[in-house]
Design a protein around this motif. Sequence first.
Motif, PDB file in Angstrom:
ATOM      1  N   ALA A 105       0.827  -1.205   0.000  1.00  0.00           N
ATOM      2  CA  ALA A 105       0.000   0.000   0.000  1.00  0.00           C
ATOM      3  C   ALA A 105       0.864   1.258   0.000  1.00  0.00           C
ATOM      4  O   ALA A 105       0.560   2.241  -0.694  1.00  0.00           O
ATOM      5  N   ARG A 106       1.955   1.229   0.749  1.00  0.00           N
ATOM      6  CA  ARG A 106       2.848   2.394   0.812  1.00  0.00           C
ATOM      7  C   ARG A 106       3.645   2.554  -0.472  1.00  0.00           C
ATOM      8  O   ARG A 106       3.909   3.683  -0.903  1.00  0.00           O
ATOM      9  N   ALA A 107       4.024   1.450  -1.086  1.00  0.00           N
ATOM     10  CA  ALA A 107       4.829   1.496  -2.319  1.00  0.00           C
ATOM     11  C   ALA A 107       3.898   1.553  -3.526  1.00  0.00           C
ATOM     12  O   ALA A 107       3.926   0.680  -4.403  1.00  0.00           O
ATOM     13  N   SER A 108       3.088   2.580  -3.583  1.00  0.00           N
ATOM     14  CA  SER A 108       2.029   2.657  -4.599  1.00  0.00           C
ATOM     15  C   SER A 108       2.559   2.904  -6.003  1.00  0.00           C
ATOM     16  O   SER A 108       1.799   2.806  -6.978  1.00  0.00           O
ATOM     17  N   GLN A 109       3.851   3.221  -6.131  1.00  0.00           N
ATOM     18  CA  GLN A 109       4.427   3.415  -7.464  1.00  0.00           C
ATOM     19  C   GLN A 109       4.622   2.092  -8.194  1.00  0.00           C
ATOM     20  O   GLN A 109       4.786   2.068  -9.418  1.00  0.00           O
ATOM     21  N   HIS A 110       4.602   0.983  -7.463  1.00  0.00           N
ATOM     22  CA  HIS A 110       4.829  -0.334  -8.039  1.00  0.00           C
ATOM     23  C   HIS A 110       3.515  -1.079  -8.267  1.00  0.00           C
ATOM     24  O   HIS A 110       2.492  -0.781  -7.643  1.00  0.00           O
ATOM     25  N   THR A 111       3.583  -2.090  -9.139  1.00  0.00           N
ATOM     26  CA  THR A 111       2.490  -3.047  -9.312  1.00  0.00           C
ATOM     27  C   THR A 111       2.955  -4.372  -8.741  1.00  0.00           C
ATOM     28  O   THR A 111       4.001  -4.898  -9.143  1.00  0.00           O
ATOM     29  N   PHE A 112       2.196  -4.925  -7.807  1.00  0.00           N
ATOM     30  CA  PHE A 112       2.568  -6.173  -7.144  1.00  0.00           C
ATOM     31  C   PHE A 112       1.722  -7.327  -7.679  1.00  0.00           C
ATOM     32  O   PHE A 112       0.498  -7.211  -7.802  1.00  0.00           O
TER      33      PHE A 112
END
Length: 261
Positions: A105-112
Amino acid sequence: MGAKTGISWTDSSWNPIRGCSRVSPGCIHCYAETVAARFSKPGQAYDGLTDKNGRWNGQIMVVEKHMLDPLRWRRPRKIFVNSMSDLFHENVADAVIDRIFAVMARASQHTFQILTKRPQRMREYCIARALGLPLPNVWLGTSAEDQATWDDRVEQLGRIPAAVRFVSAEPLLGDIDCGNAFDPAPDHSKYRPIGWVIIGGESGPGHRPMDPQWAESIAEQCRNAGVALFVKQDSGSKPGKQGRLSDDLWQFKDFPKVVAA
């Protein structure tokens, strides 16, 4: 880049936990298990996670030094979560899953991209955390190697809210009728369609051969339904090879459109 990977449908891998156990025929030649067995001596990365035969023993290890890795990776990328484990393994505590979702949620720049062989637990977890999920940057997927695992796991996956729901048909061990997995959901139904399919044969020593017609059949069903398709590899001794797959099939390296829930 950080956590480089040879997996063609993602950019990086992130392994905040290690350890697993076998649940179906697709696990028999697990590449992660082979790696773990190789590095399982005292003091090595997978010490205590495999048995005397080199098989996963069901023990889970939280790798604290890698828990926050995605927050350190500034360039946006697709990240495969737990290539060396299963986030929804029965021995992974809910509190650990909570921490991993908090990082995503915090690393919203990525797609998981989360891939599990245990979609029932994934579903139970996501329902229990309904107020905080789905996250727009998290894709949820399940593996399905044959008709039986497709019928069981895809039904569960389709009932989980997600930005993208996907299936990895790898190692593909039999012909699969995708059924209504791609159909638009009826009114008031909790089921939502699958939006992406990955096809791949088994690789490595002792690999089980994939009939190219099995891959062609799934591909035709995806094309007819307008579902994104990524063809990863034929079965063979080395991963990532076209092998016997036709040029028409091999060209499919598509990614899904993100659609809310």
